[in-house]
Design a protein around this motif. Structure first.
Motif, PDB file in Angstrom:
ATOM      1  N   ILE A   1       6.025  10.256  -0.162  1.00 29.97           N
ATOM      2  CA  ILE A   1       5.107   9.890   0.913  1.00 29.97           C
ATOM      3  C   ILE A   1       3.752   9.511   0.321  1.00 29.97           C
ATOM      4  O   ILE A   1       3.143  10.307  -0.398  1.00 29.97           O
ATOM      5  CB  ILE A   1       4.904  11.056   1.902  1.00 29.97           C
ATOM      6  N   ALA A   2       3.293   8.314   0.623  1.00 28.82           N
ATOM      7  CA  ALA A   2       1.953   7.884   0.248  1.00 28.82           C
ATOM      8  C   ALA A   2       1.020   8.060   1.445  1.00 28.82           C
ATOM      9  O   ALA A   2       1.450   8.003   2.595  1.00 28.82           O
ATOM     10  CB  ALA A   2       1.960   6.421  -0.187  1.00 28.82           C
ATOM     11  N   LEU A   3      -0.266   8.265   1.154  1.00 25.74           N
ATOM     12  CA  LEU A   3      -1.278   8.430   2.186  1.00 25.74           C
ATOM     13  C   LEU A   3      -2.188   7.212   2.229  1.00 25.74           C
ATOM     14  O   LEU A   3      -2.532   6.637   1.199  1.00 25.74           O
ATOM     15  CB  LEU A   3      -2.128   9.676   1.915  1.00 25.74           C
ATOM     16  N   LEU A   4      -2.603   6.849   3.424  1.00 25.54           N
ATOM     17  CA  LEU A   4      -3.565   5.771   3.597  1.00 25.54           C
ATOM     18  C   LEU A   4      -4.371   6.052   4.857  1.00 25.54           C
ATOM     19  O   LEU A   4      -3.814   6.413   5.895  1.00 25.54           O
ATOM     20  CB  LEU A   4      -2.857   4.415   3.737  1.00 25.54           C
TER      21      LEU A   4
ATOM     22  N   LEU B   1       0.804  -1.215   0.000  1.00 26.04           N
ATOM     23  CA  LEU B   1       0.000   0.000   0.000  1.00 26.04           C
ATOM     24  C   LEU B   1       0.841   1.271   0.000  1.00 26.04           C
ATOM     25  O   LEU B   1       0.335   2.358   0.269  1.00 26.04           O
ATOM     26  CB  LEU B   1      -0.945  -0.016   1.206  1.00 26.04           C
ATOM     27  N   PHE B   2       2.113   1.147  -0.351  1.00 23.93           N
ATOM     28  CA  PHE B   2       3.003   2.309  -0.392  1.00 23.93           C
ATOM     29  C   PHE B   2       2.925   3.068  -1.718  1.00 23.93           C
ATOM     30  O   PHE B   2       3.577   4.092  -1.883  1.00 23.93           O
ATOM     31  CB  PHE B   2       4.451   1.879  -0.135  1.00 23.93           C
ATOM     32  N   GLN B   3       2.154   2.566  -2.668  1.00 23.99           N
ATOM     33  CA  GLN B   3       1.922   3.257  -3.940  1.00 23.99           C
ATOM     34  C   GLN B   3       3.232   3.614  -4.651  1.00 23.99           C
ATOM     35  O   GLN B   3       3.376   4.678  -5.256  1.00 23.99           O
ATOM     36  CB  GLN B   3       1.093   4.523  -3.697  1.00 23.99           C
ATOM     37  N   GLY B   4       4.205   2.709  -4.567  1.00 23.58           N
ATOM     38  CA  GLY B   4       5.476   2.929  -5.238  1.00 23.58           C
ATOM     39  C   GLY B   4       6.420   3.869  -4.513  1.00 23.58           C
ATOM     40  O   GLY B   4       7.455   4.258  -5.072  1.00 23.58           O
ATOM     41  N   ARG B   5       6.084   4.222  -3.270  1.00 19.71           N
ATOM     42  CA  ARG B   5       6.923   5.149  -2.516  1.00 19.71           C
ATOM     43  C   ARG B   5       7.521   4.446  -1.298  1.00 19.71           C
ATOM     44  O   ARG B   5       7.110   3.364  -0.919  1.00 19.71           O
ATOM     45  CB  ARG B   5       6.103   6.381  -2.117  1.00 19.71           C
ATOM     46  N   ARG B   6       8.501   5.087  -0.694  1.00 22.28           N
ATOM     47  CA  ARG B   6       9.186   4.473   0.440  1.00 22.28           C
ATOM     48  C   ARG B   6       8.511   4.788   1.768  1.00 22.28           C
ATOM     49  O   ARG B   6       8.703   4.060   2.738  1.00 22.28           O
ATOM     50  CB  ARG B   6      10.656   4.955   0.495  1.00 22.28           C
ATOM     51  N   GLN B   7       7.782   5.878   1.837  1.00 21.86           N
ATOM     52  CA  GLN B   7       7.204   6.320   3.101  1.00 21.86           C
ATOM     53  C   GLN B   7       5.677   6.291   3.017  1.00 21.86           C
ATOM     54  O   GLN B   7       5.105   6.643   1.990  1.00 21.86           O
ATOM     55  CB  GLN B   7       7.679   7.740   3.424  1.00 21.86           C
ATOM     56  N   LEU B   8       5.069   5.885   4.112  1.00 22.82           N
ATOM     57  CA  LEU B   8       3.612   5.782   4.155  1.00 22.82           C
ATOM     58  C   LEU B   8       3.109   6.475   5.414  1.00 22.82           C
ATOM     59  O   LEU B   8       3.558   6.174   6.525  1.00 22.82           O
ATOM     60  CB  LEU B   8       3.182   4.313   4.171  1.00 22.82           C
TER      61      LEU B   8
ATOM     62  N   ILE C   1       3.666   6.468  10.899  1.00 21.87           N
ATOM     63  CA  ILE C   1       4.535   6.572   9.731  1.00 21.87           C
ATOM     64  C   ILE C   1       5.314   5.273   9.567  1.00 21.87           C
ATOM     65  O   ILE C   1       5.822   4.714  10.554  1.00 21.87           O
ATOM     66  CB  ILE C   1       5.533   7.746   9.874  1.00 21.87           C
ATOM     67  N   PHE C   2       5.411   4.821   8.312  1.00 21.88           N
ATOM     68  CA  PHE C   2       6.130   3.592   7.999  1.00 21.88           C
ATOM     69  C   PHE C   2       7.104   3.841   6.850  1.00 21.88           C
ATOM     70  O   PHE C   2       6.894   4.734   6.023  1.00 21.88           O
ATOM     71  CB  PHE C   2       5.146   2.480   7.625  1.00 21.88           C
ATOM     72  N   TYR C   3       8.155   3.029   6.826  1.00 20.36           N
ATOM     73  CA  TYR C   3       9.173   3.118   5.775  1.00 20.36           C
ATOM     74  C   TYR C   3       9.401   1.722   5.206  1.00 20.36           C
ATOM     75  O   TYR C   3       9.448   0.735   5.956  1.00 20.36           O
ATOM     76  CB  TYR C   3      10.484   3.663   6.347  1.00 20.36           C
ATOM     77  N   LYS C   4       9.529   1.636   3.882  1.00 20.06           N
ATOM     78  CA  LYS C   4       9.810   0.351   3.221  1.00 20.06           C
ATOM     79  C   LYS C   4      11.146   0.435   2.509  1.00 20.06           C
ATOM     80  O   LYS C   4      11.379   1.357   1.711  1.00 20.06           O
ATOM     81  CB  LYS C   4       8.693  -0.004   2.230  1.00 20.06           C
ATOM     82  N   ASP C   5      12.015  -0.521   2.779  1.00 18.07           N
ATOM     83  CA  ASP C   5      13.345  -0.494   2.159  1.00 18.07           C
ATOM     84  C   ASP C   5      13.359  -1.270   0.844  1.00 18.07           C
ATOM     85  O   ASP C   5      12.327  -1.796   0.394  1.00 18.07           O
ATOM     86  CB  ASP C   5      14.411  -1.004   3.126  1.00 18.07           C
ATOM     87  N   ASP C   6      14.530  -1.335   0.218  1.00 16.40           N
ATOM     88  CA  ASP C   6      14.652  -1.975  -1.092  1.00 16.40           C
ATOM     89  C   ASP C   6      14.333  -3.468  -1.033  1.00 16.40           C
ATOM     90  O   ASP C   6      13.926  -4.058  -2.040  1.00 16.40           O
ATOM     91  CB  ASP C   6      16.063  -1.775  -1.651  1.00 16.40           C
ATOM     92  N   ALA C   7      14.505  -4.075   0.129  1.00 15.01           N
ATOM     93  CA  ALA C   7      14.223  -5.504   0.272  1.00 15.01           C
ATOM     94  C   ALA C   7      12.737  -5.764   0.495  1.00 15.01           C
ATOM     95  O   ALA C   7      12.311  -6.920   0.539  1.00 15.01           O
ATOM     96  CB  ALA C   7      15.040  -6.087   1.422  1.00 15.01           C
ATOM     97  N   GLY C   8      11.962  -4.692   0.656  1.00 16.20           N
ATOM     98  CA  GLY C   8      10.527  -4.845   0.897  1.00 16.20           C
ATOM     99  C   GLY C   8      10.156  -4.944   2.355  1.00 16.20           C
ATOM    100  O   GLY C   8       8.976  -5.129   2.677  1.00 16.20           O
ATOM    101  N   ASP C   9      11.134  -4.814   3.248  1.00 19.27           N
ATOM    102  CA  ASP C   9      10.834  -4.837   4.677  1.00 19.27           C
ATOM    103  C   ASP C   9      10.207  -3.509   5.097  1.00 19.27           C
ATOM    104  O   ASP C   9      10.602  -2.439   4.611  1.00 19.27           O
ATOM    105  CB  ASP C   9      12.104  -5.080   5.492  1.00 19.27           C
TER     106      ASP C   9
END
Length: 250
Positions: free
Chosen positions: A109-112, A65-72, A180-188
């Motif tokens: 930054i994506a919004l949810l 649900l990050f919509q292609g972004r690193r921050q949610l 706030i959440f962050y997703k890294d290159d590994a998908g974590d």
């Protein structure tokens, strides 16, 4: 407050007082900058549960649900199962989202918005309010309880629940917040920050402008009850069928 009860002074006196206030405002701005730096320096927590939400596109994990972004940025919106409508104060917060979405997207930054009510109820209310942001239902997972914005009977200890990082009396089963959440290159996915209580005012841009005016919020004492706030289609002088942001109408 009226012109007969408030001090009226010369322009020179006003400038002198305004400069004194400006010094305080600058101190606050600098303190807020230091606080933002400390906030960014907080350690992160790796999520070991990839919560699955009900969305208009079907079941989706949080990591999807990050919509292609690193921050949610997630708004924890008070709307529980069986409720007729969403919380008016959370709606006041949400009214600001659609105008910010494009700008936030360009800061990665994506919004949810997330609530426990079934998706059909969320979509019905979203259409009534004319909102465009994505809204997911956490009705089938523990996301809300894990982030301490929904409370089951067993979560209460002597009438108190764990909210805003401490035990406190809270009469409702749902509470507001921002995470706030962050997703890294590994998908974590990592949890980086949450704010609750009056911390959610950061989303209420209207309040920042109201605070500049002579009457201010006009809220009594320290209760900050937001009694004047209504769903934007429920103010007494709102035209029939009016909706926010040019979206669907009631």
């Amino acid at each position: 407050m009226t012109a007969t009860t408030h001090p009226i002074v010369s322009r020179d006196r006003w400038i002198a007082d305004r400069k004194a206030l400006l010094a305080q405002e600058k101190e606050l701005t600098q303190a807020q900058d230091r606080l933002a730096e400390a906030r960014r320096a907080l350690p992160w927590v790796r999520l070991h549960t990839d919560y699955v939400f009900d969305t208009v596109d079907g079941p989706r994990a949080l990591s999807d649900l990050f919509q292609g972004r690193r921050q949610l940025l997630v708004q924890h919106f008070m709307f529980g199962p069986g409720w007729e409508q969403g919380c008016k104060s959370c709606s006041f917060m949400a009214d600001h989202l659609d105008g910010m979405a494009l700008h936030l997207a360009h800061r990665d930054i994506a919004l949810l918005v997330v609530s426990r009510a079934p998706l059909a109820d969320l979509q019905r209310f979203r259409a009534r309010m004319g909102w465009q942001f994505p809204w997911a239902s956490s009705n089938g997972n523990d996301f809300n309880r894990d982030f301490h914005v929904s409370f089951a009977p067993e979560d209460r200890q002597d009438g108190e629940v764990y909210y805003n990082f401490h035990l406190t009396p809270f009469p409702q089963t749902e509470a507001p917040g921002i995470s706030i959440f962050y997703k890294d290159d590994a998908g974590d996915v990592f949890h980086t920050y949450s704010t609750f209580g009056r911390g959610v005012e950061v989303m209420m841009g209207t309040y920042g402008l109201v605070d500049l005016t002579p009457k201010g919020r006009d809220e009594a004492g320290l209760s900050y009850t937001m009694e004047w706030v209504r769903h934007h289609d429920r103010y007494e002088d709102t035209p029939a069928g009016a909706a926010c942001c040019g979206g669907a109408k009631a």
